[in-house]
Design an enzyme around this catalytic site. Structure first.
Site, PDB file in Angstrom:
ATOM      1  N   ASP A   1       2.403  -3.759   4.188  1.00  0.00           N
ATOM      2  CA  ASP A   1       2.614  -2.422   4.751  1.00  0.00           C
ATOM      3  C   ASP A   1       3.953  -2.335   5.466  1.00  0.00           C
ATOM      4  O   ASP A   1       4.014  -2.521   6.682  1.00  0.00           O
ATOM      5  CB  ASP A   1       1.504  -2.083   5.760  1.00  0.00           C
ATOM      6  CG  ASP A   1       0.130  -2.089   5.153  1.00  0.00           C
ATOM      7  OD1 ASP A   1      -0.289  -1.055   4.635  1.00  0.00           O
ATOM      8  OD2 ASP A   1      -0.511  -3.151   5.181  1.00  0.00           O
ATOM      9  N   PRO A   2       5.018  -2.046   4.755  1.00  0.00           N
ATOM     10  CA  PRO A   2       6.319  -1.957   5.427  1.00  0.00           C
ATOM     11  C   PRO A   2       6.285  -1.031   6.643  1.00  0.00           C
ATOM     12  O   PRO A   2       6.890  -1.329   7.662  1.00  0.00           O
ATOM     13  CB  PRO A   2       7.235  -1.401   4.326  1.00  0.00           C
ATOM     14  CG  PRO A   2       6.629  -1.904   3.068  1.00  0.00           C
ATOM     15  CD  PRO A   2       5.155  -1.881   3.303  1.00  0.00           C
TER      16      PRO A   2
ATOM     17  N   HIS B   1      -8.126  -8.027  -2.314  1.00  0.00           N
ATOM     18  CA  HIS B   1      -7.822  -8.708  -1.060  1.00  0.00           C
ATOM     19  C   HIS B   1      -8.897  -9.765  -0.877  1.00  0.00           C
ATOM     20  O   HIS B   1     -10.087  -9.454  -0.971  1.00  0.00           O
ATOM     21  CB  HIS B   1      -7.890  -7.734   0.110  1.00  0.00           C
ATOM     22  CG  HIS B   1      -6.634  -6.945   0.311  1.00  0.00           C
ATOM     23  ND1 HIS B   1      -6.042  -6.241  -0.693  1.00  0.00           N
ATOM     24  CD2 HIS B   1      -5.857  -6.764   1.419  1.00  0.00           C
ATOM     25  CE1 HIS B   1      -4.956  -5.646  -0.225  1.00  0.00           C
ATOM     26  NE2 HIS B   1      -4.812  -5.943   1.045  1.00  0.00           N
TER      27      HIS B   1
ATOM     28  N   GLN C   1       4.015  -0.550   8.784  1.00  0.00           N
ATOM     29  CA  GLN C   1       3.448  -1.188   9.972  1.00  0.00           C
ATOM     30  C   GLN C   1       4.149  -2.479  10.387  1.00  0.00           C
ATOM     31  O   GLN C   1       4.048  -2.892  11.523  1.00  0.00           O
ATOM     32  CB  GLN C   1       1.967  -1.511   9.753  1.00  0.00           C
ATOM     33  CG  GLN C   1       1.047  -0.363  10.068  1.00  0.00           C
ATOM     34  CD  GLN C   1       0.520   0.286   8.810  1.00  0.00           C
ATOM     35  OE1 GLN C   1       1.137   0.192   7.770  1.00  0.00           O
ATOM     36  NE2 GLN C   1      -0.610   0.940   8.902  1.00  0.00           N
TER      37      GLN C   1
ATOM     38  N   HIS D   1      -3.519 -12.418  -0.032  1.00  0.00           N
ATOM     39  CA  HIS D   1      -3.697 -13.159   1.234  1.00  0.00           C
ATOM     40  C   HIS D   1      -4.123 -14.617   1.047  1.00  0.00           C
ATOM     41  O   HIS D   1      -3.309 -15.512   1.162  1.00  0.00           O
ATOM     42  CB  HIS D   1      -4.626 -12.439   2.200  1.00  0.00           C
ATOM     43  CG  HIS D   1      -4.056 -11.156   2.695  1.00  0.00           C
ATOM     44  ND1 HIS D   1      -2.854 -11.101   3.350  1.00  0.00           N
ATOM     45  CD2 HIS D   1      -4.496  -9.871   2.593  1.00  0.00           C
ATOM     46  CE1 HIS D   1      -2.582  -9.840   3.659  1.00  0.00           C
ATOM     47  NE2 HIS D   1      -3.551  -9.067   3.208  1.00  0.00           N
TER      48      HIS D   1
ATOM     49  N   SER E   1      -6.006   2.602  12.387  1.00  0.00           N
ATOM     50  CA  SER E   1      -5.634   3.847  13.056  1.00  0.00           C
ATOM     51  C   SER E   1      -4.114   4.003  13.118  1.00  0.00           C
ATOM     52  O   SER E   1      -3.601   5.087  13.377  1.00  0.00           O
ATOM     53  CB  SER E   1      -6.243   3.914  14.453  1.00  0.00           C
ATOM     54  OG  SER E   1      -5.594   2.981  15.283  1.00  0.00           O
TER      55      SER E   1
ATOM     56  N   HIS F   1       0.851  -1.196   0.000  1.00  0.00           N
ATOM     57  CA  HIS F   1       0.000   0.000   0.000  1.00  0.00           C
ATOM     58  C   HIS F   1       0.886   1.245   0.000  1.00  0.00           C
ATOM     59  O   HIS F   1       1.785   1.374   0.841  1.00  0.00           O
ATOM     60  CB  HIS F   1      -0.927  -0.012   1.202  1.00  0.00           C
ATOM     61  CG  HIS F   1      -1.835  -1.212   1.201  1.00  0.00           C
ATOM     62  ND1 HIS F   1      -2.992  -1.261   0.470  1.00  0.00           N
ATOM     63  CD2 HIS F   1      -1.715  -2.431   1.790  1.00  0.00           C
ATOM     64  CE1 HIS F   1      -3.560  -2.444   0.626  1.00  0.00           C
ATOM     65  NE2 HIS F   1      -2.808  -3.186   1.419  1.00  0.00           N
TER      66      HIS F   1
END
Lengths: 606, 606
Positions: free
Chosen positions: B581-582, B503, B584, B525, B308, B236
């Site tokens: 998501d690197p 997804h 996260q 996924h 969040s 993303h």
């Protein structure tokens, strides 16, 4: 008391990087405890009241407790003799259990005046000024241990200087109660229950205080995972670069220095180009796959195959040229690549490492050669301290007739150090190099079988003329004994002392862990603690630091998913993460983050 | 036939980076197979002879086989309609099972003339020359699908242009046999046994040919893990940088542009300094801990908490300033940081990525805004292609009264694309941007419950005026339907087509995987394939590409140690590793090596 292993990798504002950090890479357990207990009233506490030894009989409990105390006292004795660290809380407790009041520990006072030989900013780390005078002592190896004599006369009269000299018999006697208790039923039950209890308490604490800890973590200014100081306490210099780094280095040297003479083979000098030609390859075509220094499924339980991975492209010539300090080019390439690794650490600012350099005990010249290499190539880095690893390969040297007995190997390893301590003027380079040496490691495949059963009747090192290799514990005791005497001598002179930090419990018999419990300041691996609740609990009580490397184990002795690191951490053992051999196990050069990823990918948020 | 999943991450000499690589990051399965079968007689082969359907009755076997064939034919139909890929070997087999000889597939011929819009070296990627003419077609949404009319008259007479327009009823009918078979006992048994068989065959092959494969691997010149081309097929854009990178970027902007007006809040313009002042913080004091964008234990099974985490320091203001393309500074910061990531990829030379950019369907202007951002900031990189993600959050827009019905959301997403296709002259920027768009993703928490049961009786999108969100399959069908019509229209004009790459199977009902089996070119996924042997076998047979992210799953839906990636790989499913998501999940910026470490640390040598 609340423990906080979950914080041991994070959020500590000012961990100090001192010479003797040993295997406590991020923060010492005691400081974490106290900081938690003092400043944080908002934590939820777990209090347990009622019968303390529930689940076993009082008799069993007493017996187990007595055995454990005895074992701890033995370790304390050996630790103090060698100026090793002994966990202070445990030490205090031991004092409180003794009937006669003991004087304040000289040991503890000594720690305060610990020598820090690190050069300050601007000082020349290689300075040969202010080197202490010659004491004129005489030295002689006796029963495998270097003895110190005030002068020739004392030597002739066989009156060694007043230093503690350990002996094999006492050691064997001290070992036996610990060996006995690890097989004792009630003690095993007791330790098993206590360890479970520690684990449960950790989970409970985590559940209750997770958010509060996170909040505290975030509140620490200017410190996060990337900029807390980290120490890689277990890494081998010859494999401290990544495979990609080594590959690029080889290609660069070939591009710029192909006509340089780098090797002598069968009496003939060869240039880099000739070496690669004889190997029938062009470095330009090399890939990390063909370099073949990476461990994989093939090395699992095959330490022999693993060792051969140190040879790039399977060629010992390249190992000799690039990864040795003692070769035709005086280890220049090796120094250059190690310095490149050091430079990366310095750049990152918060990363440090204690790489292992080898001393084999083949010849007494090894030390001079190594220290000359260190000083000539200016290998010192403020982000590195050095450990000397001694491979347990007497049998190989003996079969090649390089040494007549085991005592000679010990003499080659240790006598030069005593000489440099007694007369630093004559061994200036070694004297300077030793300032940056933290300690000694004992390395090799622990699962190798030994025919000899170690006991007080084992032959003395000078009498060990057999072709077979002495057992692990025999090696350990004699290394410890020499380090211990040496430390006492050096302490007298105000010089730095050395820690004994062997590889232990990676494979082989669990009795190795008993020997190290007495002799080691800290150990590497300790996987086999999994197999003995008593030893695991003892290592917990004494807070023996354990440098663990799950990625290394995964390629060698234990599948990643079965690695006990997380469990040990939760129970409160003093564990740290180390890289072991980045060349063989890693894919990135960002050491700290690889370590972190190791844990994270196990679903373990530390 | 020997499969070689073990090679799918390594050792392929010349994988092509084409626009439509989709989730096949390293090599397409067919090419691996053929290369193995042709050139390598030294491999040991496993041959199985005798009764093929051992273990189940012939009746059950026939029934299961018929059901599977039927499902594959349905997917083939949907794939061809949308110009999606359908695995060629499977397609050939389907032809061989049909009684009447079928003409050579138009589909396959079409693939050959696939449009490659990548600018050559030296060409201006933003060139607005040679833009096709206006066709003057009319467009109108009908039952949630954009219909194309040749002119106003045809529109008035309601005679749409001759393109395939799917309808909800047919789709519901096509879904039902696949839904039925995933619960059918004999089919389940059959698929389960076949999957086990595939797994066993892999292990056998690995055991017999491991060394030969390794040898082959090492023989590939100039290619190793670091320099085979790798594509991150699922990432993303708003989280494509590491947390450390974002932190440094924020600090840099504050240092150099503190007085710049960056935000409008409650009608008042604020400078960067004012924004941080209002948040009561100084960027200088920020650490990655206080930045708090990293997922952890707290986000497990809490997609809301995970979302969040996109807000640095929990402040949506910072997300707006730094991670949005449509804001007061016209997404300048976001463009800059994305370009820094692209620059890293270009530097590494062998790494590519397909980042997701969001189109929400709130308003029809989003496309113009996004393409203007792309062109004004010159965001194109030869190492990146773009995927458009559409979050499934109709309910939020509806409750804020931004849109009257679900049809309007679809119209906002798709009508601008049809307009840009019919009249690129009027939408030059969008036309150019679309050259670099690979396809569409459908994103959000799949585990969210939906009150509505999808069926042929479901209301049409224009009638979907309820406040609740349509179910997953309803979203999927309508996105597919519009992409399909659009692709047919664009193909007529010789323009690039889009893949639908939702997804799917990250959480929620396994029926999601049935809908995607029909409508998706490939999915992200696919974890829930674990729960259905029939679907897992169908995804294997059709070689539906699955982009997996074990580290992402570990923080969200499935513990790392339980991740099925390795098992899928061994059975022969078409899986790839992606980062998701690197920001996260990662600690390093070396994407490829992190991916590798992920696998290695599971004891999985790939």
């Amino acid at each position: 008391m609340i423990r906080s292993q979950s914080m041991s990798l994070q959020g500590i504002a000012n961990p100090e990087w001192t010479r003797s950090l040993g295997a406590t890479p991020f923060v010492s357990p005691s400081s974490t405890c106290s900081s938690l207990l003092e400043g944080l009233p908002e934590y939820q506490r777990v209090t347990i009241s009622g019968d303390y030894c529930a689940g076993i009989t009082v008799e069993d409990y007493e017996q187990a407790a007595k055995s454990l105390l005895k074992a701890l006292r033995i370790r304390e004795k050996y630790s103090k003799l060698a100026y090793h660290r002994f966990f202070r809380t445990t030490s205090k407790y031991l004092r409180s259990t003794e009937n006669d009041p003991i004087v304040i520990l000289v040991y503890n006072m000594l720690r305060v005046v610990d020598v820090c030989p690190c050069p300050r900013n601007g000082e020349d780390p290689y300075s040969m000024e202010n080197i202490p005078e010659n004491l004129g002592f005489e030295l002689k190896m006796k029963d495998g241990i270097v003895n110190v004599y005030d002068n020739l006369e004392a030597l002739r009269e066989n009156k060694p200087r007043n230093l503690p000299y350990p002996d094999l018999e006492t050691f064997a006697i001290d070992l036996s109660p610990v060996l006995a208790m690890i097989a004792d039923g009630p003690t095993k039950t007791y330790c098993h229950r206590r360890l479970n209890f520690l684990g449960s308490k950790f989970y409970l604490h985590e559940m209750l205080n997770e958010m509060a800890e996170l909040k505290e973590l975030k509140g620490v200014p200017h410190r996060d995972f990337y900029n807390v100081r980290k120490v890689d306490t277990h890494i081998h210099a010859a494999a401290c670069m990544s495979q990609k780094h080594l590959l690029a280095f080889i290609q660069t040297t070939y591009k710029t220095e192909a006509e340089r003479v780098v090797l002598e083979k069968d009496g003939q000098q060869m240039t880099l180009r000739e070496v690669f030609h004889s190997l029938n390859m062009d470095p330009y075509d090399l890939t990390v796959d063909s370099l073949d220094v990476h461990a994989g499924r093939q090395t699992f339980h095959r330490f022999d195959k693993f060792n051969s991975k140190y040879n790039p492209v399977g060629a010992s010539e390249l190992r000799d040229i690039y990864l040795k300090a003692d070769n035709l080019i005086h280890g220049e390439y090796f120094a250059r690549i190690v310095k490149e690794v050091a430079h990366d650490l310095e750049e990152s600012k918060y990363q440090h490492a204690e790489p292992r350099l080898s001393i084999y005990g083949r010849s007494p010249d090894e030390w001079d050669s190594l220290s000359k290499w260190f000083i000539d190539h200016r290998v010192h880095s403020p982000n590195m301290r050095w450990i000397i690893q001694v491979p347990r390969i007497y049998d190989i040297f003996k079969s090649k007739k390089l040494i007549p007995n085991f005592g000679k190997m010990l003499e080659n390893v240790f006598l030069p150090l005593f000489e440099a301590t007694v007369n630093p003027q004559k061994h200036k380079e070694l004297h300077v190099f030793l300032k940056y040496v933290t300690g000694f490691d004992s390395v090799d495949d622990e699962s190798k079988h030994s025919d000899h059963l170690f006991s007080y009747k084992s032959p003395k090192p000078e009498q060990w003329t057999a072709d077979n290799n002495p057992p692990y514990s025999y090696y350990l005791f004699h290394m410890y004994a020499n380090i211990m005497v040496l430390n006492n001598l050096r302490r007298e002179r105000g010089m730095s002392t050395f820690q004994f930090r062997p590889h232990c419990g990676e494979a082989g018999s669990i009795t190795h862990l008993v020997s190290a419990f007495l002799t080691a300041d800290n150990i590497s691996h300790g996987l086999n603690l999994k197999k003995s609740p008593v030893l695991q609990y003892l290592y917990y009580l004494a807070q023996v630091p354990i440098a663990m490397s799950p990625l290394s184990n995964n390629s060698l002795f234990l599948e990643y998913s079965k690695n006990p690191l997380r469990e040990f951490l939760h129970k409160g053992l003093c564990v740290s993460l180390s890289t072991d051999d980045p060349m063989q196990f890693h894919y990135t050069k960002t050491r700290d983050t690889v370590q972190r990823t190791q844990l994270l990918s196990r679903g373990c948020e530390v």
